[in-house]
Structure formats: C-alpha cells, structure tokens
Design an enzyme around this catalytic site. Structure first.
Site, PDB file in Angstrom:
ATOM      1  N   LYS A   8      -5.183  13.646  -0.035  1.00  0.00           N
ATOM      2  CA  LYS A   8      -5.354  13.316  -1.445  1.00  0.00           C
ATOM      3  C   LYS A   8      -5.719  14.569  -2.231  1.00  0.00           C
ATOM      4  O   LYS A   8      -6.303  15.517  -1.685  1.00  0.00           O
ATOM      5  CB  LYS A   8      -6.489  12.297  -1.631  1.00  0.00           C
ATOM      6  CG  LYS A   8      -6.242  10.924  -1.058  1.00  0.00           C
ATOM      7  CD  LYS A   8      -7.459  10.035  -1.305  1.00  0.00           C
ATOM      8  CE  LYS A   8      -7.307   8.661  -0.697  1.00  0.00           C
ATOM      9  NZ  LYS A   8      -6.315   7.833  -1.398  1.00  0.00           N
ATOM     10  N   ARG A  13      -4.414  -0.343   5.940  1.00  0.00           N
ATOM     11  CA  ARG A  13      -3.663  -1.439   6.557  1.00  0.00           C
ATOM     12  C   ARG A  13      -3.566  -1.277   8.076  1.00  0.00           C
ATOM     13  O   ARG A  13      -3.415  -2.257   8.803  1.00  0.00           O
ATOM     14  CB  ARG A  13      -2.278  -1.538   5.914  1.00  0.00           C
ATOM     15  CG  ARG A  13      -1.377  -0.355   6.173  1.00  0.00           C
ATOM     16  CD  ARG A  13      -0.267  -0.230   5.146  1.00  0.00           C
ATOM     17  NE  ARG A  13      -0.779   0.157   3.848  1.00  0.00           N
ATOM     18  CZ  ARG A  13      -0.023   0.273   2.741  1.00  0.00           C
ATOM     19  NH1 ARG A  13       1.271   0.011   2.816  1.00  0.00           N
ATOM     20  NH2 ARG A  13      -0.546   0.633   1.591  1.00  0.00           N
TER      21      ARG A  13
END
Length: 465
Positions: free
Chosen positions: A241, A315
């Site tokens: 990020k 996830r």
C-alpha cells in the site's frame, strides 16, 4: 468484564442532586412552553431558542440550579442526546417524564456520545453523566454501550499494542469473564491443524499468526458462529500500500473487534444459543517469507487459490475460518470484515454492505438495523461476476483483475467456502468514523453490531428494541 463508562450512572440513595432534562417533541414545543413560568418563556425568547431537531438550551433556576431543554423531531431518536455529554456542564442529569424504550434509546445515544479514547491522551474534561434509575433499562444500556466501547477501544489502539497476541489476550479475558472456553492455534501449528491460508498470510510477520476460537453456551442450543477478520495491520504485503492507504490500517482488525463486542452482548444477555467466535489474527507484513503474487495457496476446504494481489489478504484468512465454521451444523454464520474499499465507494463510509443468499434473513436483518438506527444495506451476490475469479492454474483467484464490483467479487470468493444450505451473512464495513456525529465521535466505530444483536434477539430471544 468490567469497563469504565463515565457518562452513565445508576443513582443510589447517597447520590447528590441531578439537573432535569426536559425532552420535548418539536411539534409539542409550543404547548410545553405555555405550561412554563414567565421567567422560562422569557429566557428562551431572549436567547433566541428555536425548537429544532436536537436543539438544546440551559434553563436557569431561581436558586442557581439549572435544567435543560432538548427538542426532538423523533422522541425515539437514538442520537437525540448524543452531543450533550460534552456540551453540557459537568455533573449529573436525569430525563424527566421519559421511560421505557424511549429512555433506553436516548440513554444509549448519550452513553455512546460520552466515549473518548484515552489510552494515550486524557480527555480535557469528564462527560456529563446521565442518571438512569430503572435497573432493567440501565442494564440494557450498559450492555450496548460497553460492547460498542470494547469495539471502539480495540480499533483505536495502534498495532504496536493490538497485534495478534493482544487480540488473543482480549478474547481470553472475555471468555474468562463469561465462563467460556478459548483456544488459540499459533504459528506453524496452523499448518498441522488445517489452516494453511491463515498461516500463509501471517507468516512474514515477527508476530506469529493465530486462530482464536471462543466457545460458549449449552450443547442443545442452536449454534451461532461469528467470524471476524483480524488483520491487525495491513501493509498490503508485497503489493505494498502507499502511505495514505496504510495510515489507518490499525483498523483492519475491525471485524475481529465487532465479533468480540457482539459476543459480549450475547453472553451478557444469556441468549439461548451455542456461540462460537472464530478470529484469524495476523499481520500482513513484508519479509523474505512473505507470500507472493502468483503463489498458489491451499485452504482448509481443499480449494486452491492463486494469489493475484497480496493486498487481498483478508478474504484468505477468512476463507479458512469460514470453512471451519461450516464443518458443523450451524444455524447461522455471520462474518464481519473491513474487506474492500469497493464497498465504501458503493455506499460511503457510514453504511456497511451485507451479502446473503437468504431473502428472509436479509429482510429481517435490514429491518432490525432500521429499528435500532444501525443501518445495513444489502448488495447482491451476482452470479455472473463469479467468472472474474477464474484461475488458469488453481480453483480460484483471490481477487478479480477488474476494477469494478470489488465488494461483490470479494463476497463471491467467501461464498465458495460456505455451503448454500447454511444461513450466512457477510458484512463489509468501515469500522471507522471519518467525521464526528451525535453519539459517534471520530475514530473506531461499531457498525452493524446493534443491528445483528437486535436480529438475534428477535430470532432466539425476546426482542427488546
């Protein structure tokens, strides 16, 4: 599990005086005004008071005391008094002529508005305190405010003090306080016990990954499983990020915080359910042992997953936990996760998205959210997008390569790990207030927690609004 809730108190015979709060409907204001003294009417006129929603005024007494007037469009507005703990002078207050569910709602908003995160910096002043004499209502308000306070504190705490180990310690303390069991699977033991995806995501960190497994309740009751994403900090992994994207990633364990807060409410209420809480707790870090784009990971269910982007790690840890949750015969699985920016693009930061195949469940959950002013919005598990998760070398991609519909494709990925026969709800939430609103200060926030609890109360207990 004792928590300090400075904005609420139940008066005792030894308590000192408290100032009256007169909560008046805006449409009833003129009638109320005619029943007041000339001094009160003159004061309100001279001060320019207008009877608007959530407006308030101090009312001076002849003996130097004060009272408070609050006008509300809706007397059952949870947030009607949410600003008052820090706008009124310090001291004790009581609501005049308000009882039952209206008192419960207004007091809950007051208690949530009294929150300030003070682990590293003390508040400049103490909040005004609301006195709630009714024992039953006080217990209901404290249950809700304490749970939301737990969520907020966990989310607001930086990762240096809220890593996987500290999150596990919080779960253990919660279990001990409520006579529950708590088992934690740590590090390489995850591999031998069948949680390879959790291990893969967390193995690069100096803080070992772990699965937290809390159980409570009697065997014969319906099983409810709460699954919470516990990514205690997310660098994005090797698909790193940028600085702004990483700045608030201490909140990426917001799903874990929510299931702990909800578990607390369920256990304190004594709902007749068999509760299980599963939290995959990891740090998505960068090191020589980090999982890579292009890697193919095994999962607990046996499905292989090709990694397209290491920043779609939530996830991956959830899929092992959901597979575990589905191995028994649960009546309901609910997962909370700060999963996608796409859900925020679709609905903004203040409205969590939820997904389920079950229409009756979706309708009941949405209705519960409306009743308690804790809204959730259903998004579709649109089958045509499932092809975006096709991999040439594995059963699934961990994320779509398309920039569109990311919240839906993330939910479809999780859907592959839960049998359609099980009632399952996936909640994709922000867990953070970008702005301050009455009862909801900026920072970590419980979103959808009260809605899910209200739904569980209506399904398994006595619905108390």
């Amino acid at each position: 599990m004792e928590m300090t809730l400075p904005g609420l108190v139940r008066p005792t015979p030894e308590s000192g005086p408290s100032a009256a709060i007169h909560a008046v409907g805006t449409e009833a204001y003129e009638g109320w005004l005619t029943s007041q003294t000339a001094e009160t009417a003159g004061w309100l006129a001279a001060s320019g008071f207008k009877a608007k929603h959530r407006a308030f005024s101090l009312l001076p007494g002849r003996d130097g005391s004060i009272a408070v007037l609050v006008t509300l469009d809706d007397m059952d507005d949870y947030w009607g008094l949410g600003d008052l703990p820090y706008r009124l002078p310090e001291g004790d207050y009581r609501l005049e002529g308000v009882a039952g569910d209206t008192l419960m709602r207004l007091a809950t908003g007051w208690g949530l508005g009294a929150y300030r995160f003070q682990r590293y910096k003390s508040a400049q002043r103490a909040p005004a305190r609301l006195c709630v004499e009714d024992t039953s209502i006080f217990a209901r308000v404290m249950r809700t405010v304490a749970a939301c306070t737990l969520v907020r504190d966990l989310v607001n705490t930086p990762a240096e003090n809220m890593g996987p180990a500290q999150l596990a310690a919080t779960a253990r303390a919660l279990a001990e306080a409520h006579a529950a069991e708590c088992r934690v699977v740590v590090g390489d033991t995850l591999l031998s016990q069948g949680y390879p995806a959790i291990h893969a995501v967390g193995r690069a960190s100096v803080h070992p990954p772990r699965l937290i497994d809390l159980r409570w309740g009697e065997t014969g009751n319906p099983e409810i499983v709460l699954v919470g994403k516990g990514v205690c900090f997310d660098t994005g992994g090797l698909d790193l990020k940028n600085a702004s994207g990483m700045r608030q990633m201490k909140k990426d364990m917001g799903g874990a915080a929510h299931v702990l807060g909800l578990a607390r409410m369920i256990m304190e209420e004594g709902l007749p359910v068999r509760l299980r809480v599963l939290i995959p707790a990891v740090e998505n870090a960068v090191s020589g042992d980090a999982f890579r784009p292009g890697d193919v990971l095994r999962t607990r269910k046996g499905l292989s997953v090709e990694v397209d982007n290491t920043d779609a790690e939530g996830r991956l840890v959830l899929c092992d936990a959901l597979a575990d949750a589905s191995e028994g015969t649960p009546a309901l699985i609910v997962d909370f996760a700060t999963l996608t920016g796409a859900a925020r693009v679709a609905l903004g930061t203040e409205l969590p998205a939820f997904f389920t195949h079950h229409d009756a469940l979706a309708s009941a959950l949405a209705d519960a959210g409306k009743r308690v002013q804790d809204p959730l919005w259903r998004l579709p598990l649109f089958e045509d997008y499932r092809a975006q998760l096709d991999s040439g070398i594995a059963d699934l991609l961990n994320c779509s390569t398309s920039p569109f519909g990311g919240a839906i494709t993330a939910a479809l990925f999780l859907d592959a790990f839960v049998p359609r026969t099980i009632d399952w709800v996936h909640i994709d939430l922000m867990a953070w207030n970008q702005r301050a609103r009455p009862g909801r200060p900026r920072g970590g926030e419980a979103m959808g927690l009260r809605a899910v609890f209200a739904y569980l109360k209506s399904r398994y207990g006595n619905d108390d609004g």
